[in-house]
Structure formats: structure tokens, C-alpha cells
Design an enzyme around this catalytic site. Structure first.
Site, PDB file in Angstrom:
ATOM      1  CG  HIS A 268      35.588  45.427  38.461  1.00 30.04           C
ATOM      2  ND1 HIS A 268      36.257  44.258  38.174  1.00 30.04           N
ATOM      3  CD2 HIS A 268      34.436  45.395  37.739  1.00 30.04           C
ATOM      4  CE1 HIS A 268      35.532  43.545  37.324  1.00 30.04           C
ATOM      5  NE2 HIS A 268      34.430  44.201  37.038  1.00 30.04           N
TER       6      HIS A 268
ATOM      7  CG  ASN B 239      36.836  37.089  39.026  1.00 30.70           C
ATOM      8  OD1 ASN B 239      37.732  36.925  39.848  1.00 30.70           O
ATOM      9  ND2 ASN B 239      36.962  36.733  37.766  1.00 30.70           N
ATOM     10  CG  LEU B 240      35.315  43.243  42.381  1.00 35.90           C
ATOM     11  CD1 LEU B 240      35.169  44.250  43.515  1.00 35.90           C
ATOM     12  CD2 LEU B 240      34.352  43.582  41.246  1.00 35.90           C
TER      13      LEU B 240
ATOM     14  CD  GLN C  10      43.946  48.454  40.446  1.00 36.87           C
ATOM     15  OE1 GLN C  10      44.215  47.486  41.153  1.00 36.87           O
ATOM     16  NE2 GLN C  10      43.542  49.609  40.954  1.00 36.87           N
TER      17      GLN C  10
ATOM     18  CG  ASP D  61      32.148  45.737  29.308  1.00 37.84           C
ATOM     19  OD1 ASP D  61      32.297  44.716  28.632  1.00 37.84           O
ATOM     20  OD2 ASP D  61      32.576  45.852  30.470  1.00 37.84           O
TER      21      ASP D  61
END
Length: 281
Positions: A37, A32-33, A35, A152
Site C-alpha cells: 500500500h 491494515n496497510l 509496504q 489483485d
């Protein structure tokens, strides 16, 4: 781009590149990429000769009542975006390939201390799942370098600690958070937001920025935190945590600490949004 679900295929291709003396970068994802990623993949392509990406929605890092089944799976669109960004090898294993004995019988990796606070306290077992799958993927791909997003932040520190503690010969690079025009950190979970919630969502970054500004001006951590929580609640959020920590250990911030990080997680409707800001006092 070569795509395979099989471990042997990935190892064979990486070995062929290594035989030529070429370097390999790795970007693990859950698909579910967005920008953010794609930026990781582009940075990886600048650093190394070849880029390997994995797409695996890891059941071990989802808790009970979390969104494993609802997590969006968009392999076709992801493949196109990865090809355009410069990825050459895509690993798309199933849970049966990664965990053939099932989760209950799977050897796991646990990083003590740093995994137990913040998101680790809110989501018990989450970072055990993250560390286990990342360690396993590292052993399959054997990259020179691996790329992760700074969004993250706690996850990045958990992975850095794991790599150091287990003497893994892999360089870990954190890449700055990619944001929407509104300031909202890009996330696959932003898709859960309604239009009204999306309009309110930038309040999370504004609250964090205001906290950092206040701390730099000498306002107490307690005061800036209370004010930020109040602003989030007024914007429609339900805060999970909003804390100031030491930037590298995630210990509670002490008066003498200069390198600090503000970490936040808050619910807005169905979406749990996280963000952070690292700064010097």
C-alpha cells in the site's frame, strides 16, 4: 495530513487544490496497510501534486462466512505510515456514511463477464461490491489518477473496464506486486498465517513461476497446471483455482494467445492467498 470521515470535507479540500490548477491522485484501501500500500502512495506522490487515500472496510465486497468482522483495523498505525509516505488527505468513512440506506437499498455497479470468473466465481458478489465502492469513491474524490496493485490482477481489470465503460475521466495505474524476501506477495491476510504456514507460503509463487517456465518451453497448459496443483497440495495448500487466461480479457487461454496471465488462489490454514504472473508465451 488531514483526516475526515465526511464526504463534504473531502470534496472541499480537493476543490481547493483544483482551483490552484493542481493534480490529485487517489489510493483506495481497506486499511491494515503494508509496504505494498505504501508503495502505491509513494508512486502516487511522484505522479501528482496531492495524494488522497481512503480507508474503508467495505461490507459489500465480503460474502457470508468471510472475514469482515475479523479484518484487522489499525487506523493509528496506518495514519502514521501514510503521513510518512506523502499522503495529504485521508478519508475514513463509516458504513452509514457510504451506504446510508443500507446495502439492500444501495444502487450498485456490476461489470459483466470479467467479474464472474476466478475470484468472482469463488466469491459471488465480490466484484459487484468492489466496483460499487470504487465508483462511489471516485465520485467523491474526483481524482485525475488512481493507483491499484497488480497483485489483485482481476480486480484491476474489473476497475479498468468499469472506468472505460462508464467514461470516467480517471487514469488507472497498476503497480507491481511488492513481495516479502521469501517471494510471498504482501497482503493484509498474511497476518492470519502461522509461522509454519508462512514458511510454506512461498510455494505459491514457485508453482506459478514453474507453470510459466513450462508453457514457454512448450509444455501443455494442462500438464503444467496439474503439476503445479500437486506441488501446492504437497506444500499444505488447498487450491481454489489455478488457471492460465488471456492477459487482458481473462478468457480461457487459446493456443494462438501470446499475452497470458496465470492466476492462483489457494487456502493455507485460515488464509486465502492470491498471486499472479503475466507473461508472453
Amino acid at each position: 495530513m488531514i483526516t475526515s470521515a465526511h464526504i463534504d470535507d473531502i470534496r472541499t479540500q480537493v476543490r481547493a487544490w483544483r482551483a490552484q490548477g493542481e493534480t490529485v491522485a487517489f489510493v483506495p484501501t481497506m486499511g491494515n496497510l503494508h509496504q505494498g500500500h505504501i508503495t502505491l502512495v509513494k508512486e502516487a506522490a511522484k505522479k501528482c501534486d496531492h495524494v488522497v487515500v481512503s480507508i474503508f472496510v467495505n461490507p459489500m465486497q465480503f460474502g457470508q462466512n468471510e472475514d469482515l468482522d475479523a479484518y484487522p483495523r489499525t487506523l493509528e498505525a496506518d495514519s502514521q505510515a501514510l503521513t510518512a509516505a506523502g499522503a495529504e488527505l485521508l478519508f475514513t468513512p463509516t458504513p452509514a456514511i457510504i451506504y446510508p440506506k443500507g446495502l439492500a437499498q444501495q444502487t450498485y455497479v456490476e461489470v459483466p463477464g470479467i467479474s464472474d470468473v476466478l475470484c468472482g466465481a469463488s466469491r459471488p458478489g465480490h466484484f459487484r461490491g468492489v466496483a460499487t465502492i470504487v465508483c462511489k469513491l471516485f465520485n467523491i474524490v474526483l481524482p485525475d489518477v488512481a493507483f491499484f496493485g497488480n497483485k489483485d490482477y482481476q480486480q484491476l481489470l474489473v476497475i479498468r473496464t468499469m472506468v472505460e465503460d462508464l467514461s470516467l475521466p480517471i487514469e488507472i495505474i497498476g503497480v507491481d506486486t511488492i513481495r516479502e524476501a521469501s517471494g510471498l506477495a504482501m497482503s493484509s491476510r498474511n497476518g492470519y498465517l502461522t509461522e509454519e504456514e508462512k514458511a510454506a507460503a512461498p510455494a505459491l509463487k514457485k508453482a506459478i513461476d514453474a507453470m510459466a517456465q513450462g508453457i514457454k518451453q512448450g509444455v501443455s497448459i494442462e500438464q503444467v497446471t496439474e503439476e503445479a496443483k500437486a506441488s501446492l497440495i504437497a506444500a499444505g495448500f488447498t487450491p481454489d483455482y489455478l488457471e492460465v487466461r488471456h492477459a487482458t480479457t481473462l478468457a480461457n487461454a487459446e493456443p494462438q494467445d501470446q499475452a497470458l496471465v496465470i492466476l492462483a488462489a489457494a487456502y493455507l490454514g485460515k488464509a486465502r492467498l492470491i498471486d499472479n504472473l503475466r507473461f508472453d508465451r
